[in-house]
Write a protein that holds these residues in place. Structure first.
Motif, PDB file in Angstrom:
ATOM      1  N   ALA A 116      53.624  16.218  41.991  1.00 41.31           N
ATOM      2  CA  ALA A 116      54.988  15.945  41.533  1.00 41.31           C
ATOM      3  C   ALA A 116      55.147  16.212  40.041  1.00 41.31           C
ATOM      4  CB  ALA A 116      55.351  14.493  41.840  1.00 41.31           C
ATOM      5  N   LEU A 117      54.048  16.423  39.325  1.00 38.48           N
ATOM      6  CA  LEU A 117      54.126  16.589  37.877  1.00 38.48           C
ATOM      7  C   LEU A 117      54.304  18.040  37.443  1.00 38.48           C
ATOM      8  CD1 LEU A 117      51.396  14.063  36.662  1.00 38.48           C
ATOM      9  CD2 LEU A 117      53.870  13.740  36.814  1.00 38.48           C
ATOM     10  N   TRP A 118      54.059  18.984  38.338  1.00 43.13           N
ATOM     11  CA  TRP A 118      54.173  20.382  37.906  1.00 43.13           C
ATOM     12  C   TRP A 118      55.622  20.751  37.637  1.00 43.13           C
ATOM     13  CZ3 TRP A 118      56.986  24.261  40.168  1.00 43.13           C
ATOM     14  CH2 TRP A 118      57.427  24.050  41.469  1.00 43.13           C
ATOM     15  N   VAL A 119      56.564  20.081  38.324  1.00 41.22           N
ATOM     16  CA  VAL A 119      57.984  20.386  38.108  1.00 41.22           C
ATOM     17  C   VAL A 119      58.423  20.009  36.691  1.00 41.22           C
ATOM     18  CG1 VAL A 119      60.345  19.910  38.842  1.00 41.22           C
ATOM     19  CG2 VAL A 119      58.565  20.245  40.550  1.00 41.22           C
ATOM     20  N   PRO A 120      58.209  18.746  36.238  1.00 38.59           N
ATOM     21  CA  PRO A 120      58.574  18.446  34.844  1.00 38.59           C
ATOM     22  C   PRO A 120      57.749  19.227  33.834  1.00 38.59           C
ATOM     23  CG  PRO A 120      57.404  16.591  35.829  1.00 38.59           C
ATOM     24  CD  PRO A 120      57.747  17.535  36.935  1.00 38.59           C
TER      25      PRO A 120
ATOM     26  N   ALA B 171      55.139  18.919  27.464  1.00 42.62           N
ATOM     27  CA  ALA B 171      55.194  20.358  27.742  1.00 42.62           C
ATOM     28  C   ALA B 171      56.201  21.049  26.837  1.00 42.62           C
ATOM     29  CB  ALA B 171      55.549  20.597  29.214  1.00 42.62           C
ATOM     30  N   ALA B 172      57.339  20.400  26.595  1.00 39.65           N
ATOM     31  CA  ALA B 172      58.355  20.985  25.705  1.00 39.65           C
ATOM     32  C   ALA B 172      57.808  21.130  24.287  1.00 39.65           C
ATOM     33  CB  ALA B 172      59.617  20.125  25.709  1.00 39.65           C
ATOM     34  N   GLY B 173      57.127  20.082  23.799  1.00 37.37           N
ATOM     35  CA  GLY B 173      56.573  20.130  22.456  1.00 37.37           C
ATOM     36  C   GLY B 173      55.489  21.188  22.311  1.00 37.37           C
ATOM     37  N   ILE B 174      54.611  21.290  23.305  1.00 37.66           N
ATOM     38  CA  ILE B 174      53.532  22.276  23.250  1.00 37.66           C
ATOM     39  C   ILE B 174      54.093  23.697  23.299  1.00 37.66           C
ATOM     40  CG2 ILE B 174      51.573  23.223  24.535  1.00 37.66           C
ATOM     41  CD1 ILE B 174      50.951  20.312  25.398  1.00 37.66           C
ATOM     42  N   ALA B 175      55.083  23.929  24.193  1.00 38.13           N
ATOM     43  CA  ALA B 175      55.670  25.267  24.300  1.00 38.13           C
ATOM     44  C   ALA B 175      56.384  25.656  23.015  1.00 38.13           C
ATOM     45  CB  ALA B 175      56.643  25.314  25.484  1.00 38.13           C
ATOM     46  N   SER B 176      57.111  24.719  22.431  1.00 32.11           N
ATOM     47  CA  SER B 176      57.812  25.002  21.181  1.00 32.11           C
ATOM     48  C   SER B 176      56.815  25.342  20.076  1.00 32.11           C
ATOM     49  CB  SER B 176      58.663  23.804  20.761  1.00 32.11           C
ATOM     50  OG  SER B 176      59.217  24.012  19.473  1.00 32.11           O
ATOM     51  N   PHE B 177      55.755  24.537  19.956  1.00 32.28           N
ATOM     52  CA  PHE B 177      54.768  24.780  18.900  1.00 32.28           C
ATOM     53  C   PHE B 177      54.070  26.120  19.104  1.00 32.28           C
ATOM     54  CE2 PHE B 177      50.399  24.093  17.132  1.00 32.28           C
ATOM     55  CZ  PHE B 177      50.785  24.161  15.796  1.00 32.28           C
ATOM     56  N   ALA B 178      53.752  26.444  20.363  1.00 31.81           N
ATOM     57  CA  ALA B 178      53.075  27.709  20.648  1.00 31.81           C
ATOM     58  C   ALA B 178      53.943  28.891  20.207  1.00 31.81           C
ATOM     59  CB  ALA B 178      52.749  27.810  22.138  1.00 31.81           C
ATOM     60  N   TRP B 179      55.248  28.801  20.484  1.00 30.65           N
ATOM     61  CA  TRP B 179      56.140  29.900  20.098  1.00 30.65           C
ATOM     62  C   TRP B 179      56.281  29.986  18.574  1.00 30.65           C
ATOM     63  CZ3 TRP B 179      57.990  34.132  22.206  1.00 30.65           C
ATOM     64  CH2 TRP B 179      59.005  34.812  21.542  1.00 30.65           C
TER      65      TRP B 179
ATOM     66  N   SER C  70      58.332  10.536  39.562  1.00 26.67           N
ATOM     67  CA  SER C  70      57.098   9.999  38.993  1.00 26.67           C
ATOM     68  C   SER C  70      57.380   9.361  37.645  1.00 26.67           C
ATOM     69  CB  SER C  70      56.058  11.110  38.838  1.00 26.67           C
ATOM     70  OG  SER C  70      54.942  10.659  38.092  1.00 26.67           O
ATOM     71  N   ALA C  71      56.739   8.216  37.393  1.00 26.77           N
ATOM     72  CA  ALA C  71      56.927   7.549  36.105  1.00 26.77           C
ATOM     73  C   ALA C  71      56.386   8.392  34.961  1.00 26.77           C
ATOM     74  CB  ALA C  71      56.219   6.188  36.135  1.00 26.77           C
ATOM     75  N   ALA C  72      55.399   9.236  35.268  1.00 28.62           N
ATOM     76  CA  ALA C  72      54.812  10.084  34.233  1.00 28.62           C
ATOM     77  C   ALA C  72      55.601  11.368  34.022  1.00 28.62           C
ATOM     78  CB  ALA C  72      53.370  10.438  34.600  1.00 28.62           C
ATOM     79  N   GLY C  73      56.576  11.633  34.883  1.00 28.48           N
ATOM     80  CA  GLY C  73      57.350  12.866  34.796  1.00 28.48           C
ATOM     81  C   GLY C  73      58.000  13.097  33.442  1.00 28.48           C
ATOM     82  N   PRO C  74      58.748  12.117  32.896  1.00 26.52           N
ATOM     83  CA  PRO C  74      59.363  12.312  31.582  1.00 26.52           C
ATOM     84  C   PRO C  74      58.349  12.560  30.471  1.00 26.52           C
ATOM     85  CG  PRO C  74      60.403  10.480  32.725  1.00 26.52           C
ATOM     86  CD  PRO C  74      59.194  10.870  33.533  1.00 26.52           C
ATOM     87  N   VAL C  75      57.185  11.880  30.536  1.00 29.35           N
ATOM     88  CA  VAL C  75      56.149  12.075  29.522  1.00 29.35           C
ATOM     89  C   VAL C  75      55.614  13.506  29.585  1.00 29.35           C
ATOM     90  CG1 VAL C  75      53.871  11.337  28.712  1.00 29.35           C
ATOM     91  CG2 VAL C  75      55.511   9.647  29.581  1.00 29.35           C
ATOM     92  N   VAL C  76      55.387  13.987  30.797  1.00 22.63           N
ATOM     93  CA  VAL C  76      54.899  15.359  30.985  1.00 22.63           C
ATOM     94  C   VAL C  76      55.946  16.354  30.486  1.00 22.63           C
ATOM     95  CG1 VAL C  76      54.252  17.084  32.716  1.00 22.63           C
ATOM     96  CG2 VAL C  76      53.398  14.744  32.910  1.00 22.63           C
TER      97      VAL C  76
END
Length: 213
Positions: free
Chosen positions: A3-7, A156-164, A146-152
């Protein structure tokens, strides 16, 4: 974990969608790499990505607090969020005609710390970044199982932004002066399409939620 791959995917696409358009910040990052080298450029990239991460976290946390209150209006909420994100993507497309470096500030020789602070401040004063993440972060929270969905999503948003941003700093340090208007336009179009696609997915979710009521 399934369920975490979607977020995770949504967060990565959201981070890229907000980071990829080469406006004033992107042009400044390229110039930072050219003028001051990769180390200072990387610090500037970290400043930009930190704001994206914080805005995404605030927007997603707010969505989590409101999730129970809006559960009965999930369909309209998702539709409104989707329309907003699609609108942001369309606005980005319309702005591609402008020279991405036309409103950029001049880059001088500065330290890594000053570069971080400077780019943190320049990114933080852009309200569209926060609006973008409020729309997407709230939508992801509303549909997450999933409760962890928002954290993921936020991570992921922060890592993708930093990578770019880091790639931009590296490109500036290596051959930023060779990146012309054509490449800039192509990247901007691709980023706008990513944003519009994200909005369309959220919009479809909202329409589906209304149809099943």
């Amino acid at each position: 974990m399934d369920a975490l791959w979607v977020p995770a995917v949504a967060g990565a696409l959201a981070g890229l969608g907000v980071a990829m358009p080469l406006g004033a910040i992107g042009a400044l990052l390229l110039r930072e790499g050219i003028v001051n080298g990769f180390r200072v450029g990387a610090a500037a990239a970290a400043g930009v990505a930190t704001v994206d991460l914080l805005y995404c976290a605030v927007a997603t946390a707010t969505g989590a607090l409101l999730a129970s209150a809006i559960e009965g209006f999930r369909g309209p909420f998702l539709i409104a969020s989707g329309v907003l994100v699609v609108g942001i993507g369309i606005l980005q497309l319309l702005r591609i005609r402008r020279d991405p470096g036309s409103d950029a500030l001049e880059v001088g020789r500065i330290s890594a710390l000053r570069a971080f602070v400077r780019f943190f401040g320049l990114t933080a004063i852009n309200p569209m970044t926060l609006i973008y993440f409020i729309a997407l972060g709230g939508a992801v929270t509303a549909r997450s199982t999933s409760a962890a969905g928002p954290v993921v999503f936020v991570a992921a948003a922060g890592i993708a932004s930093f990578a770019w941003q880091l790639m931009l700093a590296g490109a500036g340090a290596a051959f930023g002066h060779l990146i012309g208007p054509r490449a800039t336009r192509i990247i901007g179009i691709a980023a706008s399409i990513v944003v519009i696609g994200l909005g369309a997915v959220v919009l479809a979710e909202g329409i589906g939620a209304l149809a099943t009521r």
